[in-house]
Design a protein around this motif. Structure first.
Motif, short mmCIF file in Angstrom:
data_model
loop_
_atom_site.label_atom_id
_atom_site.label_comp_id
_atom_site.label_asym_id
_atom_site.label_seq_id
_atom_site.Cartn_x
_atom_site.Cartn_y
_atom_site.Cartn_z
N THR A 421 0.90 -1.14 0.03
CA THR A 421 -0.01 -0.21 0.09
C THR A 421 0.61 1.29 0.02
OG1 THR A 421 -1.66 -1.11 1.26
CG2 THR A 421 -1.78 1.20 1.26
N PHE A 422 1.69 1.21 0.88
CA PHE A 422 2.81 2.46 0.90
C PHE A 422 3.45 2.57 -0.49
CE2 PHE A 422 6.74 4.59 1.52
CZ PHE A 422 6.26 5.46 2.39
N LEU A 423 3.78 1.72 -1.24
CA LEU A 423 4.38 1.68 -2.51
C LEU A 423 3.52 2.20 -3.44
CD1 LEU A 423 6.84 -1.27 -3.17
CD2 LEU A 423 7.46 1.28 -3.31
N HIS A 424 2.12 1.65 -3.54
CA HIS A 424 1.08 2.15 -4.51
C HIS A 424 0.91 3.59 -4.22
CE1 HIS A 424 -2.39 1.67 -7.01
NE2 HIS A 424 -2.97 2.45 -6.07
N LEU A 425 0.71 4.28 -3.10
CA LEU A 425 0.25 5.46 -2.71
C LEU A 425 1.58 6.15 -2.96
CD1 LEU A 425 -1.41 5.22 0.75
CD2 LEU A 425 -2.51 5.43 -1.62
N LYS A 426 2.70 5.84 -2.88
CA LYS A 426 3.95 6.71 -3.15
C LYS A 426 3.97 6.97 -4.74
CE LYS A 426 7.98 8.68 -2.19
NZ LYS A 426 7.81 9.90 -1.65
N TRP A 427 3.76 5.55 -5.49
CA TRP A 427 3.34 5.45 -6.97
C TRP A 427 2.72 6.65 -7.59
CZ3 TRP A 427 5.50 4.94 -11.63
CH2 TRP A 427 4.61 4.88 -12.48
N CYS A 428 1.34 6.76 -6.84
CA CYS A 428 0.33 8.03 -7.02
C CYS A 428 1.10 9.28 -7.07
CB CYS A 428 -0.78 7.75 -6.33
SG CYS A 428 -1.88 6.13 -6.61
N LYS A 429 1.95 9.33 -6.26
CA LYS A 429 2.47 10.64 -5.99
C LYS A 429 3.74 11.03 -7.31
CE LYS A 429 0.77 12.48 -2.04
NZ LYS A 429 0.07 13.79 -2.15
N VAL A 430 4.29 9.99 -7.66
CA VAL A 430 5.53 10.20 -8.22
C VAL A 430 5.19 9.90 -9.88
CG1 VAL A 430 7.56 9.04 -8.77
CG2 VAL A 430 6.99 9.32 -6.22
N ARG A 431 4.06 9.36 -10.14
CA ARG A 431 3.64 8.91 -11.46
C ARG A 431 3.48 9.96 -12.41
NH1 ARG A 431 -2.70 6.60 -10.35
NH2 ARG A 431 -3.27 8.58 -9.96
N LYS A 432 3.17 11.35 -11.85
CA LYS A 432 2.95 12.52 -12.93
C LYS A 432 4.37 12.61 -13.50
CE LYS A 432 2.69 15.28 -8.95
NZ LYS A 432 1.60 16.22 -8.25
N TYR A 433 5.73 12.65 -12.70
CA TYR A 433 6.81 12.95 -12.96
C TYR A 433 7.22 11.72 -13.77
CZ TYR A 433 6.70 16.38 -9.53
OH TYR A 433 6.33 17.54 -8.67
N PHE A 434 6.98 10.61 -13.56
CA PHE A 434 7.35 9.29 -14.24
C PHE A 434 6.84 9.41 -15.78
CE2 PHE A 434 6.72 5.14 -15.54
CZ PHE A 434 8.05 4.53 -15.83
N LEU A 435 5.45 9.92 -15.67
CA LEU A 435 4.87 9.82 -17.35
C LEU A 435 5.47 11.04 -18.19
CD1 LEU A 435 1.08 9.49 -16.20
CD2 LEU A 435 2.36 8.04 -17.31
N ALA A 436 5.84 12.05 -17.26
CA ALA A 436 6.80 13.20 -18.30
C ALA A 436 7.94 12.63 -18.61
CB ALA A 436 6.86 14.39 -17.13
#
Length: 949
Positions: A421-436
């Protein structure tokens, strides 16, 4: 962190002083007094009388001996006849030495009952105090340190109490005699000193805030004394001045004072009587954290087994990992207990699964790391065998703990729902930079692809040296590179030129990014295969852009193409670019499993081929020797490639092996090749790739989470780069922070709450409208009874379902334990067991029973616990595979069932009936209740029918 330390240890007395008053420095003692003291040591009455006859006063106070009188020394050496004679000659019973010690104090300290009776009969005050405000009762209770079962001390205490001694008298340390008796571990003395009319003395606190139960635990002398205090009603969770409960003191006892036998049995006793495992001291530590701190002392041969036993008991009773320090020590010392301990980080407000009000709380405290706190604890740990903390824990990153789990080789712990869960929520925070980043890389790949597909291959090699030679031979000395024009063969330079410029821009940004990442963490950069691909592209792409121009003689018109070496570089570049793009897609949660499965199967195939490559080489060389006149077997290298192609089924049998001149041996070798390689080896390879897909998928899930952790660590390290301004660093880190500045990072989710159209519209507008208050008012105007929803984090259904199952199970277990504990206290089952056992054994035999029942355990720690929900069959030093699985064995003891409603002499310690052992009793009660209800219903119906008739 507070600088206060936990002062623990075995105390030999209340204040550490001996029975003798410290001797003052001064002149040499009177010779007559010295001879009198020597006579008293041998109980020589004539010798004492002889010195008194020489003129020595009966009340003489010798300055060299701390102003002690002959009567004090006579009492000290238990010379009853001499004491009686001195009193007859006029010795004063109330005279005290330099420290206020009277003869009665000395008699009480020695346990001399006849002497005490004699002194009291001569008018000695039973409540006289010394310089430290201690009464004879304090001295008698302190004397029990030497022998807690001494009848003389108990007799002295009983005599003093009969004469009116105050059992609540406080000394300068704020202690009553009961504190001293508890420290001495004398259960009989505790029973005598406790006021039967009031239990106030049981919970009186000294200047350090410690109750007699604290003192009994600190003394570590008698388990029976702890049991008696609990039986009499001492508060089990009382807190001292530092917030420590008795269980804190047991769990955190320093290594120099550890008593494994007492501590293990005492911890079991406290937990079985309902001691709270959630209680925290003033520094915020629970008993589990304090017990895990003892693992920092394993450089000395001490308490490894006890710590394992204590951690097992605390985890089984529901103690949770509350911070990063406890998580670090658990992962390093007891990895098999980590999944069970992390289950306590889930909490639900109800046990009804389908309730709309079901709230699921996630506590991410175990996954948060405070590097400064860890360094401080590490510095305070004595004789620590480790020279430094693990490197991942020293980084100020939210994923530091997960990164440490990878570093410690415990990757399977990432599959726990809390970590997931921690990784999933952290991914939701980071994914916009990753998508860029993915979008940027996609544009780079498309530019590279467009450039390579739009260019022509040169007919022959064009070397860059031609450019310089033609430039030197030109007659126009004012030639500029800007005068060159690139006209691509067959088309205008529009599309190609645009792709060329785009490729220059994207490759420059890519180069800058890779340089920053390499400078930030060179080791982490090199260990990532994606970074290796990027570095290769950074080297190859500029060669395509600057090396393929043939400027001609006058540099006015050029014919641009790719030289043969550029064609090779371009082929490598475009393959690496698209493969790297595929690896980027593997970072997405929905696609990552398949990419990891592909890489896993690829590794297995490579291992397989490396093992059987000798078989392929053997057939390749055989075909080359026999059929070297064929082009496909012309040399050993081509022959090996042909054998690999033939392995896939491309045999080309008719044109290769049925021509004239082919020997029978060639046909025979071909048949053997078909059997061994094409049939056996190929099918074995396919079976290896697809036969165990479930295991590969499970492993792929772990590897996917591993790559996610590496990605998060890489992103946070990039945002903390020293090349980036501090203000931008703070902004980026706050934007991707999951816990923020919360002291206890946690989130709450309502799994069963549905979001309708109105709620979805409100949540969407909240992100756009700056004022939430005005938006709520607008919705309240148009929607009656509008309740503004909260924007909850979204979790995958499977992960949320697993978390709900864990939280509901823990909620049910806690509720059942509370009810069973309350019922046990009300029925007095535990105390009945205790009374039976105390009447049949003394303190020594009690401790032996505890040692036999609970502390003589094998290495596997698979000992049944009557009073615990779980038993862990694990070891502290198991390998990774064994440590990744925790075996939970539900215990159901027949002896507990038989003793649930009454005393049992077979049990060696008071226990709370196990919840699982009570299931049969509860089922029987329900069955009997149903039978009774049916009988009553039948009786009522029969009576109704009789009345109607």
């Amino acid at each position: 962190m507070s600088s206060r330390k936990i002062i623990l240890g075995r105390m030999s007395s209340v204040d550490g002083a001996s029975q003798e008053t410290p001797v003052l420095r001064g002149p040499q003692p009177d010779a007559r007094f010295s001879l009198l003291v020597e006579a008293l040591k041998t109980n020589d009455l004539p010798g004492v009388l002889a010195q008194l006859a020489r003129g020595l006063s009966v009340n003489h106070q010798e300055a060299a001996k701390g102003n002690r009188t002959p009567l004090i020394y006579a009492v000290k050496h238990d010379c009853l006849e001499v004491v009686d004679e001195l009193l007859k000659r006029g010795a004063r019973v109330g005279i005290a030495d330099a420290n206020g010690v009277t003869p009665l104090h000395m008699a009480a300290a020695g346990g001399h009952v006849p002497t005490v009776l004699l002194l009291l009969s001569q008018g000695a005050s039973p409540d006289s105090t010394d310089a430290h405000s201690r009464t004879p009762l304090h001295y008698a209770a302190r004397a029990a340190n030497q022998d807690p079962t001494d009848r003389g001390v108990i007799g002295v205490v009983e005599t003093l109490l009969k004469k009116g001694a105050n059992r609540r008298k406080l000394d300068q340390e704020g202690r009553i005699p009961l504190h001293n008796a508890a420290t001495a571990g004398s259960a009989k003395l505790i029973k005598v000193l406790v006021d039967k009319r009031s239990t106030e003395t049981l919970n009186m606190k000294d200047n350090e805030g410690r109750t007699p139960l604290h003192c009994a635990v600190l003394g570590a002398r008698s388990l029976e004394a702890v049991s008696v205090l609990l039986q009499l009603g001492c508060t089990i969770d009382a807190r001292d001045a530092q917030g420590h409960t008795p269980m804190h003191l047991v769990a955190a006892r320093p290594v120099n004072y550890v008593d494994d036998e007492f501590d293990g049995a005492c911890l079991e006793l406290l937990l079985s009587q309902g001691a709270s495992v959630a209680a925290k001291d003033d520094e915020g530590y629970n008993a589990l954290s304090l017990a895990l701190r003892r693992t920092m002392w394993w450089g000395r041969p001490c308490t490894r087994d006890f710590v394992l036993h204590a951690v097992q008991l605390l985890v089984a009773k529901g103690s949770c990992i509350q911070d990063g320090f406890a998580m670090w020590r658990m992962v390093e010392s007891f990895p098999s207990l980590v999944p069970v301990a992390l289950n306590r980080s889930f909490c639900s407000n109800t046990s009804v699964r389908d309730s709309q009000h079901l709230r699921l709380d996630f506590d991410f405290g175990p996954l948060t790391v405070d590097a400064r706190q860890l360094r401080e604890i590490h510095r305070q740990s004595p004789l620590n065998p480790q020279s430094e903390l693990p490197p991942p824990l020293l980084k100020d990153a939210e994923v530091a703990m997960l990164h440490y789990i990878l570093w410690a080789g415990r990757k399977r712990l990432l599959r726990h729902p809390l970590c997931h869960t921690f990784l999933h929520l952290k991914w939701c925070k980071v994914r916009k930079y990753f998508l860029a980043n993915v979008l940027f890389y996609l544009l780079f790949v498309l530019s590279l692809t467009a450039f390579l597909l739009s260019t022509e291959n040169c007919a022959k090699d064009i070397k860059s040296s031609n450019i310089s030679s033609n430039s030197r031979n030109t007659t126009n000395s004012t030639l500029n590179i800007s005068d060159t024009r690139c006209l691509w063969v067959g088309i205008e330079a529009g599309l190609v030129g645009l792709s060329w410029w785009c490729l220059i821009i994207f490759s420059s940004v890519l180069t800058l990014r890779e340089v920053v990442q390499l400078c930030q963490n060179p080791l982490l950069y090199i260990c990532n295969i994606g970074n290796i691909f990027d570095a290769t592209l950074v080297i190859c792409v500029p060669q395509l852009l600057i090396g393929g121009f043939d400027m001609g003689q006058y540099a006015s018109v050029t014919s641009c193409c790719l030289a043969s070496w550029q064609q090779k570089v371009g082929a490598i570049s475009i393959i690496l670019a698209w493969v790297r793009l595929m690896l980027f897609t593997g970072q997405f949660p929905s696609c990552g499993v398949y990419i990891v499965m592909f890489s896993t199967v690829a590794k297995n195939v490579m291992k397989f081929l490396s093992m059987y490559i000798f078989l392929l080489v053997a057939f390749a060389l055989g075909f080359h020797v026999l059929l070297r006149h064929k082009a496909i077997f012309d040399n050993p290298g081509i022959s090996l490639v042909t054998s690999l192609v033939m392995m896939t089924g491309e045999l080309d049998y008719e044109s290769t092996f049925l021509e004239s001149g082919i020997s029978v041996l060639s046909i025979f070798i071909l048949v053997v090749f078909i059997v061994l390689v094409f049939i056996i080896l190929s099918n074995l390879l396919v079976g290896l790739a697809v036969s165990d897909m479930y295991a590969i998928r499970q492993r792929s899930e772990v590897l996917r989470l591993t790559r996610h952790v590496e990605l998060m660590a890489q992103v946070e390290a990039l945002f903390q780069s020293r090349f980036m301004p501090k203000s931008i660093q703070r902004c980026l880190l706050n934007n991707i922070s999951l816990t923020g500045c919360q002291l206890k990072p946690s989130i709450s989710v309502f799994p069963n709450r549905t979001v309708g159209f109105i709620d979805a519209m409100f949540l969407m507008l909240v992100k756009l409208v700056p004022s939430r208050k005005y938006l709520i008012k607008i919705f309240e105007i148009f929607v009656s009874g509008f309740i503004p929803p909260e924007n909850e984090p979204s979790l995958p259904k499977e992960l949320l379902s697993e978390a709900v199952n864990i939280a509901l199970h823990e909620h049910e277990v806690d509720k059942r334990d509370r009810l069973l504990h309350l019922r046990a206290l009300q029925s007095g089952v535990g105390w009945q067991h205790k009374s039976v056992h105390m009447q049949s054994s003394n303190a020594t035999s009690q401790l032996a029973v505890f040692r036999r029942n609970s502390l003589s355990r094998p290495t596997s720690i698979a000992v049944p616990r009557n009073s615990w929900r779980w038993t862990f069959t694990s070891d502290a030093d198991v390998e990774e595979d064994a440590a990744e699985h925790t075996h939970l064995v539900l215990q159901s003891q027949p002896s507990i069932r038989s003793s649930a409603l009454g005393p049992s002499a077979t049990l060696g310690r008071p226990v709370i009936p196990d919840s699982n052992a009570r299931l049969d009793d509860l089922r029987a009660m329900i069955f009997n209740l149903q039978t009774t209800v049916e009988q009553l219903t039948a009786t009522v119906n029969q009576q109704k029918s009789n009345r109607q008739n």
